[in-house]
Write an enzyme that holds these catalytic residues in place. Structure first.
Site, short mmCIF file in Angstrom:
data_model
loop_
_atom_site.label_atom_id
_atom_site.label_comp_id
_atom_site.label_asym_id
_atom_site.label_seq_id
_atom_site.Cartn_x
_atom_site.Cartn_y
_atom_site.Cartn_z
N ASP A 46 42.77 43.55 30.76
CA ASP A 46 41.73 44.14 31.50
C ASP A 46 40.06 43.40 31.84
OD1 ASP A 46 41.18 45.52 34.42
OD2 ASP A 46 39.58 46.78 32.52
N CYS A 137 43.96 49.82 42.81
CA CYS A 137 42.21 49.48 41.57
C CYS A 137 41.29 50.41 41.97
CB CYS A 137 42.46 47.92 40.85
SG CYS A 137 41.36 48.22 39.46
N TYR A 168 34.38 55.48 34.32
CA TYR A 168 35.70 56.02 35.62
C TYR A 168 35.05 57.47 36.35
CZ TYR A 168 36.83 51.98 34.97
OH TYR A 168 36.89 50.12 34.48
N GLU A 211 50.07 47.76 38.87
CA GLU A 211 49.42 48.85 38.31
C GLU A 211 49.45 49.74 37.73
OE1 GLU A 211 46.65 48.54 37.43
OE2 GLU A 211 45.06 48.77 39.73
#
Length: 223
Positions: A46, A137, A168, A211
């Site tokens: 990441d 994303c 998130y 993803e």
């Protein structure tokens, strides 16, 4: 009221979308059963992923033909380089990961696949194509975290991945996702037309599949 472009793209993606947002990696983040080695591998990749996302926003500045779009892309680029990279490095430090070591790590195939696809769509297409490739994303992480938060199977107490979920699911990141959905609608109104939708849906669906491959890379420690 007309459906938002993001919602239409998500519906068109069908099982590719749910294969990404409900991947086993995500489920095991939620219940805390994800192996720590898998999470560390994901964090390293990441970090490398963010570097290429910054490049994508630099490309978005170039692809913009209004000052407003340039400012939006420039602000996102600055946020990645000046804020998000630093936050990610500090988060990774808590998992025993050093920035120099992460920067020296080879990119996994899953990282290469998605980041280069995003850059290719932005290079070959226009600003709308680029944002559609980025959207799984940017908006997807907010949706994943919201679903995890609402899922009775998610365990927060004692979950080593609680901070990731809450980051998130938080208000600040939800605002980022909302801004991206608004930008998609704005670009579609100015650059769209229904004749473009099938191509945009293919881009979004492919990006969602890639993803899911990124999660698979993390889960199975794929090089």
């Amino acid at each position: 009221m007309a459906a938002r472009l993001f919602d239409r793209l998500k519906e068109a993606a069908g099982p590719e979308w749910t294969g990404y947002t409900r991947h086993e990696f995500v489920r095991r983040l939620g219940d805390g059963s994800l192996p720590e080695a898998s999470f560390r591998h994901y964090l390293i990749q990441d970090y490398l992923f963010l570097i290429h996302f910054a490049r994508a926003y630099a490309l978005a500045v170039y692809k913009s033909d209004t000052l407003a779009d340039m400012r939006q892309a420039g602000a996102s680029l600055s946020a990645i380089l000046d804020l998000e990279m630093g936050l990610h490095v500090r988060f990774c430090a808590g998992w025993g990961l050093d920035e120099a070591a992460m920067a020296a790590s080879p990119e996994a195939t899953g990282t290469l696949a998605y980041t280069r696809y995003v850059l290719e769509r932005g290079t070959a297409g226009d600003l709308l194509d680029l944002h559609v490739a980025l959207a799984p994303c940017i908006v997807g992480y907010a949706e994943i975290a919201a679903e995890l938060t609402a899922d009775p199977a998610t365990r927060l107490e004692g979950n080593p991945y609680r901070a990731w979920i809450e980051m998130y699911a938080g208000e600040e990141y939800r605002a980022v996702a909302a801004a991206e959905m608004a930008q998609l609608d704005s670009l579609y109104a100015r650059r769209g037309g229904e004749a473009r939708f099938p191509d945009l849906a293919r881009t979004f669906t492919t990006a969602s599949r890639l993803e899911a491959g990124f999660w698979e890379m993390g889960l199975k420690l794929l090089p």
